[in-house]
Design a protein around this motif. Structure first.
Motif, short mmCIF file in Angstrom:
data_model
loop_
_atom_site.label_atom_id
_atom_site.label_comp_id
_atom_site.label_asym_id
_atom_site.label_seq_id
_atom_site.Cartn_x
_atom_site.Cartn_y
_atom_site.Cartn_z
N ARG A 198 39.40 36.58 50.30
CA ARG A 198 39.95 35.79 49.18
C ARG A 198 41.29 36.35 48.73
O ARG A 198 42.19 35.58 48.36
CB ARG A 198 38.96 35.78 48.01
N HIS A 199 41.44 37.66 48.74
CA HIS A 199 42.73 38.26 48.39
C HIS A 199 43.81 37.77 49.36
O HIS A 199 44.93 37.43 48.95
CB HIS A 199 42.64 39.79 48.43
N GLY A 200 43.47 37.75 50.65
CA GLY A 200 44.42 37.27 51.64
C GLY A 200 44.74 35.80 51.46
O GLY A 200 45.89 35.38 51.59
N ALA A 201 43.71 35.01 51.13
CA ALA A 201 43.91 33.57 50.92
C ALA A 201 44.80 33.33 49.71
O ALA A 201 45.65 32.43 49.72
CB ALA A 201 42.56 32.87 50.75
N VAL A 257 46.84 33.60 41.19
CA VAL A 257 45.98 32.63 41.89
C VAL A 257 44.55 33.15 41.95
O VAL A 257 43.59 32.40 41.70
CB VAL A 257 46.51 32.36 43.31
N LEU A 258 44.40 34.43 42.24
CA LEU A 258 43.06 35.02 42.34
C LEU A 258 42.35 34.99 41.00
O LEU A 258 41.15 34.68 40.94
CB LEU A 258 43.18 36.46 42.85
N ARG A 259 43.06 35.27 39.92
CA ARG A 259 42.45 35.21 38.59
C ARG A 259 42.02 33.80 38.25
O ARG A 259 40.94 33.59 37.66
CB ARG A 259 43.43 35.74 37.54
N LEU A 260 42.84 32.80 38.61
CA LEU A 260 42.50 31.41 38.34
C LEU A 260 41.24 31.01 39.12
O LEU A 260 40.37 30.31 38.59
CB LEU A 260 43.66 30.50 38.70
N TRP A 261 41.14 31.46 40.38
CA TRP A 261 39.96 31.16 41.19
C TRP A 261 38.71 31.76 40.54
O TRP A 261 37.67 31.12 40.46
CB TRP A 261 40.13 31.70 42.60
N ARG A 262 38.81 33.02 40.11
CA ARG A 262 37.66 33.69 39.53
C ARG A 262 37.26 33.04 38.22
O ARG A 262 36.07 32.91 37.91
CB ARG A 262 37.99 35.17 39.31
N ARG A 263 38.24 32.63 37.43
CA ARG A 263 37.95 31.97 36.17
C ARG A 263 37.25 30.65 36.42
O ARG A 263 36.30 30.28 35.73
CB ARG A 263 39.24 31.75 35.38
N GLN A 264 37.73 29.91 37.44
CA GLN A 264 37.10 28.63 37.79
C GLN A 264 35.67 28.84 38.26
O GLN A 264 34.77 28.06 37.94
CB GLN A 264 37.93 27.92 38.85
N ALA A 265 35.47 29.92 39.03
CA ALA A 265 34.12 30.21 39.52
C ALA A 265 33.17 30.56 38.37
O ALA A 265 32.00 30.17 38.36
CB ALA A 265 34.17 31.36 40.53
N ASP A 266 33.70 31.31 37.38
CA ASP A 266 32.89 31.67 36.23
C ASP A 266 32.51 30.44 35.40
O ASP A 266 31.37 30.32 34.93
CB ASP A 266 33.64 32.67 35.34
N VAL A 267 33.47 29.52 35.25
CA VAL A 267 33.20 28.29 34.51
C VAL A 267 32.19 27.42 35.25
O VAL A 267 31.29 26.83 34.67
CB VAL A 267 34.51 27.50 34.28
#
Length: 212
Positions: free
Chosen positions: A157-160, A201-211
């Motif tokens: 995911r970091h690479g993506a 981008v990674l923080r946004l992905w993680r936030r979306q996953a948490d939501v």
């Protein structure tokens, strides 16, 4: 029933060696227009200074593309160092990636020898975007097939995220180039912000996953 074309695997050693050879050839092709220019300069009795002054664009385009291909190759090497098997879909992703690498010397020659126009920038920067897209598709495939790599999902995911950041920055550079002119190539310096944008981008992905 399992699709044989998606489960058939190839030896990673031969795959990596083939990719390395393709990249090496592409990087070598970058110098050929300059070699021809040296021959023309010799026939015209130009001095070294005159040659360098007259072909500054070619020299800069060579250095830019050489650096970009080297950077793409190093990223590819890191990505596939932990891949243990190459399936048909993954191979196809890499065929696309290699096609963009082999094609890059063509727009590089355009950049160095032709007047800049919007379509030239679309061809050059568009090729860089396709290279990054091919890398991103492969990472997405590896996320869906973790058995093919020893890398953790978080590492992939970091690479993506870095791939997405790179694509966004390339797209911004292309937009600036079309809107303003040759500045689009200088806008490639925006790639210096790949790291911070990737973390966003990674923080946004993680936030979306948490939501979710």
């Amino acid at each position: 029933m399992t699709d044989r074309t998606s489960t058939q695997s190839y030896r990673t050693e031969r795959f990596k060696a083939f990719v390395d050879a393709v990249v090496a050839i592409a990087m070598t092709l970058l110098i050929l227009p300059l070699m021809e220019s040296v021959s023309d300069a010799g026939a015209a009795k130009l001095t070294t200074f005159e040659f360098l002054a007259e072909h500054t664009g070619q020299l800069m385009s060579f250095l830019l593309s050489f650096f970009l291909i080297a950077n793409f190759w190093m990223g590819h090497h890191r990505q596939y160092d932990e891949v243990t098997a190459i399936t048909r879909p993954l191979l196809l992703c890499n065929v696309l990636w290699m096609a963009t690498i082999v094609w890059l010397p063509v727009p590089t020659a355009m950049l160095g020898q032709m007047d800049t126009d919007p379509l030239q920038q679309v061809v050059y920067i568009g090729t860089l975007i396709l290279t990054s897209v091919a890398t991103l598709i492969a990472r997405a495939y590896l996320l869906r097939h973790p058995e093919l790599t020893t890398a953790s999902a978080d590492r992939i995911r970091h690479g993506a995220a870095a791939d997405v950041a790179t694509i966004v920055l390339f797209a911004i550079a292309l937009g600036l180039g079309i809107a303003i002119g040759p500045v689009g190539y200088f806008a490639l310096l925006l790639l210096l912000f790949t790291g911070p944008l990737a973390r966003l981008v990674l923080r946004l992905w993680r936030r979306q996953a948490d939501v979710g």
